[in-house]
Design a protein around this motif. Structure first.
Motif, PDB file in Angstrom:
ATOM      1  N   GLU A  62      -3.469  -1.114   6.060  1.00 27.56           N
ATOM      2  CA  GLU A  62      -3.279   0.218   5.485  1.00 27.56           C
ATOM      3  C   GLU A  62      -2.888   1.201   6.575  1.00 27.56           C
ATOM      4  OE1 GLU A  62      -6.383   1.624   2.958  1.00 27.56           O
ATOM      5  OE2 GLU A  62      -6.640  -0.296   1.940  1.00 27.56           O
ATOM      6  N   ILE A  63      -1.604   1.212   6.914  1.00 24.62           N
ATOM      7  CA  ILE A  63      -1.115   2.119   7.947  1.00 24.62           C
ATOM      8  C   ILE A  63      -1.069   3.554   7.420  1.00 24.62           C
ATOM      9  CG2 ILE A  63       0.259   0.384   9.161  1.00 24.62           C
ATOM     10  CD1 ILE A  63       2.695   1.422   7.600  1.00 24.62           C
ATOM     11  N   LYS A  64      -1.226   4.515   8.303  1.00 28.01           N
ATOM     12  CA  LYS A  64      -1.164   5.925   7.924  1.00 28.01           C
ATOM     13  C   LYS A  64       0.302   6.314   7.765  1.00 28.01           C
ATOM     14  CE  LYS A  64      -3.122  10.378   9.282  1.00 28.01           C
ATOM     15  NZ  LYS A  64      -3.906  11.083  10.323  1.00 28.01           N
ATOM     16  N   PRO A 115       6.420   4.572   9.347  1.00 22.63           N
ATOM     17  CA  PRO A 115       5.238   4.172   8.570  1.00 22.63           C
ATOM     18  C   PRO A 115       5.362   4.716   7.142  1.00 22.63           C
ATOM     19  CG  PRO A 115       4.620   5.156  10.683  1.00 22.63           C
ATOM     20  CD  PRO A 115       6.072   5.434  10.479  1.00 22.63           C
ATOM     21  N   VAL A 116       5.283   3.844   6.164  1.00 22.88           N
ATOM     22  CA  VAL A 116       5.554   4.257   4.784  1.00 22.88           C
ATOM     23  C   VAL A 116       4.561   3.624   3.815  1.00 22.88           C
ATOM     24  CG1 VAL A 116       7.256   2.402   4.513  1.00 22.88           C
ATOM     25  CG2 VAL A 116       7.362   4.360   2.986  1.00 22.88           C
ATOM     26  N   ALA A 117       4.181   4.411   2.804  1.00 25.80           N
ATOM     27  CA  ALA A 117       3.345   3.902   1.702  1.00 25.80           C
ATOM     28  C   ALA A 117       4.185   3.912   0.435  1.00 25.80           C
ATOM     29  CB  ALA A 117       2.115   4.777   1.525  1.00 25.80           C
ATOM     30  N   PHE A 118       4.070   2.844  -0.347  1.00 27.58           N
ATOM     31  CA  PHE A 118       4.811   2.754  -1.597  1.00 27.58           C
ATOM     32  C   PHE A 118       3.831   2.768  -2.755  1.00 27.58           C
ATOM     33  CE2 PHE A 118       7.494   0.029  -4.618  1.00 27.58           C
ATOM     34  CZ  PHE A 118       8.196   1.128  -5.074  1.00 27.58           C
ATOM     35  N   ILE A 119       4.036   3.713  -3.679  1.00 26.78           N
ATOM     36  CA  ILE A 119       3.132   3.881  -4.825  1.00 26.78           C
ATOM     37  C   ILE A 119       3.879   3.458  -6.083  1.00 26.78           C
ATOM     38  CG2 ILE A 119       1.759   5.498  -6.166  1.00 26.78           C
ATOM     39  CD1 ILE A 119       2.661   6.464  -2.638  1.00 26.78           C
ATOM     40  N   PHE A 145       7.132  -6.771   0.519  1.00 22.17           N
ATOM     41  CA  PHE A 145       6.462  -5.589   1.072  1.00 22.17           C
ATOM     42  C   PHE A 145       5.574  -5.969   2.254  1.00 22.17           C
ATOM     43  CE2 PHE A 145       6.626  -3.989  -3.532  1.00 22.17           C
ATOM     44  CZ  PHE A 145       7.814  -3.302  -3.310  1.00 22.17           C
ATOM     45  N   ARG A 146       4.855  -7.051   2.112  1.00 22.11           N
ATOM     46  CA  ARG A 146       3.975  -7.511   3.191  1.00 22.11           C
ATOM     47  C   ARG A 146       4.781  -7.837   4.440  1.00 22.11           C
ATOM     48  NH1 ARG A 146       1.520 -12.370   2.480  1.00 22.11           N
ATOM     49  NH2 ARG A 146      -0.309 -11.900   3.695  1.00 22.11           N
ATOM     50  N   ARG A 147       5.871  -8.555   4.227  1.00 24.07           N
ATOM     51  CA  ARG A 147       6.715  -8.967   5.356  1.00 24.07           C
ATOM     52  C   ARG A 147       7.285  -7.752   6.085  1.00 24.07           C
ATOM     53  NH1 ARG A 147       9.313 -12.465   2.721  1.00 24.07           N
ATOM     54  NH2 ARG A 147      11.104 -11.203   2.145  1.00 24.07           N
ATOM     55  N   ASN A 155       2.723  -0.021   3.430  1.00 22.71           N
ATOM     56  CA  ASN A 155       1.355   0.245   2.975  1.00 22.71           C
ATOM     57  C   ASN A 155       1.303   0.097   1.455  1.00 22.71           C
ATOM     58  OD1 ASN A 155      -0.993   1.536   1.987  1.00 22.71           O
ATOM     59  ND2 ASN A 155      -1.111   2.868   3.773  1.00 22.71           N
ATOM     60  N   LEU A 156       0.480  -0.836   0.971  1.00 17.48           N
ATOM     61  CA  LEU A 156       0.393  -1.140  -0.462  1.00 17.48           C
ATOM     62  C   LEU A 156      -0.948  -0.723  -1.069  1.00 17.48           C
ATOM     63  CD1 LEU A 156       1.929  -4.744  -0.435  1.00 17.48           C
ATOM     64  CD2 LEU A 156       3.101  -2.572  -0.870  1.00 17.48           C
TER      65      LEU A 156
END
Length: 482
Positions: free
Chosen positions: A172-174, A227-231, A247-249, A253-254
């Motif tokens: 869980e990256i910021k 650094p990115v989060a996808f919702i 996404f994992r590869r 951030n999931l």
């Protein structure tokens, strides 16, 4: 009571194996007797899973009498926990017969129950788990037939648990950017021509790639080191596994990705005809997981961490709440909804764009927005009156136009880029452009610098097949920027 209501949440530290027992009552009682005895448990702990264990070794190592050990070994043979045999061995220059014991399938399962997975070879572990799964699969089929249960439920549970475990293991990256949108599995196919009414046409699926506008932007950003989060939401199915693995590869951030049992992941059919022209069809079902459907599903702290909030193909009612929240936090809000949402007209999206700083759309989307709006929208100035002061109109290989307040500038794609990167597949070009544009904004670059950077990214993407696999790295863009 529903199946969902009957589910029990187990602690994460439960033993990782499911243990079957014999149906025969006598054998089952023998197994219980062995498991309740220190001698029996001691023997099981000493038995080798992968090769025979000699009786004399057990007698030598275990702190019990010879009689007790031999008695329990006989019980284990009777309970079909071990099989026994004899072989010749040379001991002190003499040929003697020695007795050995080797675990049966049931024996291996019991031994695995007593040992840590680290103590078992990978091959044995794999073989044993496969055997267990085969047995339980057969039992579940029988159970479903006997009690008229839907076997699809069990498929979905397996997919869901698999996906949840993968998601849990993702760091869980910021994030610096929070991306909202959809994820879709792109099915690439070829067709000679579109069929006439009532005509059957053969479509050959040649490749399958992870895609979806929002998902593409998230992956492209991560590939550029952002650094990115996808919702979003995906279904608990095979397509969901392929999407989640991508996404994992790419280290996205999931933590706010929702996995929905009973729903299917979005899929897109991308067809190329004999002339190389591309047609895109989204394959939807009533139970398709498209994107977040309620503000209650959003982890709002991800937006607080982020500098930019990108809103893609997200339901308008939710998108307006996201845009409002992000704007009040002082974040840069970028809205790029895609053609299907622009077809709804300005009336449906105005509550989103009034909180939007940068609005990105392509020529087709712009034409559809003008055509389907009840309010007269004929110029970019009409659009700006609803909120966004910066509007980017992308025009494929012709480049783009940017309106920033009263300023207007045209950015054609440099001829050198067009010459160097021949178009193979334009899928994901707009996503790549948007991600690279955001990357440059984060670095403090001007709109002109961001556009030039983004055009290189889009050209590289167009020169490769697929969307997600085609996105360039930061090094590739920098190398071709000059």
């Amino acid at each position: 009571m529903s199946w969902k209501g009957m589910e029990m949440e187990l602690e994460r530290d439960v033993w990782p194996y499911v243990l079957p027992f014999p149906v025969d009552v006598k054998k089952r009682r023998l197994v219980w007797k062995i498991l309740q005895s220190k001698v029996g448990m001691g023997i099981l702990a000493r038995l080798n899973v992968e090769k025979p264990t000699y009786q004399k070794e057990l007698i030598k190592r275990l702190p019990y009498s010879n009689k007790s050990i031999i008695e329990y070994l006989k019980l284990m043979v009777s309970a079909k926990i071990v099989e026994q045999g004899m072989e010749k061995a040379k001991i002190r220059e003499r040929n003697v017969w020695v007795k050995w014991y080797k675990p049966t399938k049931l024996g291996r399962w019991l031994i695995l129950f007593l040992k840590s997975p680290r103590e078992i070879s990978e091959e044995t572990l794999k073989e044993t788990v496969e055997e267990l799964f085969q047995i339980y699969s057969a039992n579940i089929v029988e159970f479903c037939q006997k009690y008229d249960l839907d076997i699809e439920y069990f498929h979905q549970v397996l997919d869901e648990k698999f996906l949840e475990e993968w998601k849990r293991e993702t760091p869980e990256i910021k994030p610096e950017v929070a991306v909202f949108g959809s994820a879709s599995l792109d099915l690439y196919g070829s067709i000679e021509r579109l069929p006439k009414p009532d005509e059957t046409a053969y479509i050959e699926i040649s490749d399958v790639y992870p895609g979806g506008m929002g998902a593409n932007v998230a992956v492209a950003l991560s590939r550029l080191g952002v650094p990115v989060a996808f919702i979003t939401k995906i279904g608990a199915d095979h397509a969901g596994r392929l999407l989640l693995e991508n996404f994992r590869r790419n280290k996205v951030n999931l933590s706010n990705l929702k996995i929905e049992r009973g729903k299917t992941s979005l899929q897109t059919l991308i067809l190329f005809d004999s002339e190389g022209k591309r047609r895109i069809m989204v394959l939807g079902r009533p139970n398709t997981a498209i994107s977040i459907t309620s503000p209650e599903e959003i982890d709002w702290k991800l937006l607080k961490y982020s500098k930019i909030v990108y809103i893609g193909e997200t339901f308008v009612e939710v998108a307006s709440t996201i845009a409002d929240f992000a704007k009040n936090l002082g974040k840069i809000v970028i809205y790029r909804p895609g053609v299907p949402y622009l077809k709804l007209g300005i009336e449906r999206i105005k509550e989103v764009i009034e909180h939007t700083e940068i609005f990105i759309l392509n020529e087709i989307g712009w034409a559809e927005l003008k055509k389907n709006s009840k309010e007269k929208i004929s110029s970019i100035a009409d659009l700006q009156r609803h909120g966004p002061q910066t509007i980017i109109l992308t025009k494929g290989m012709l480049g783009c136009e940017i309106w920033d307040g009263e300023k207007h500038k045209i950015y054609p794609v440099p001829k050198k880029l067009i010459k160097k990167f021949k178009i193979v597949d334009a899928t994901g070009a707009g996503d790549s452009f948007s991600a690279a544009f955001i990357k440059k904004l984060l670095e403090g670059g001007s709109f002109e610098e961001a556009v030039r950077f983004a055009q290189v990214a889009a050209c590289i993407t167009c020169s490769r097949f697929g969307a997600s696999p085609a996105f360039p790295t930061l090094e590739e863009i920098v190398e071709n920027l000059s």
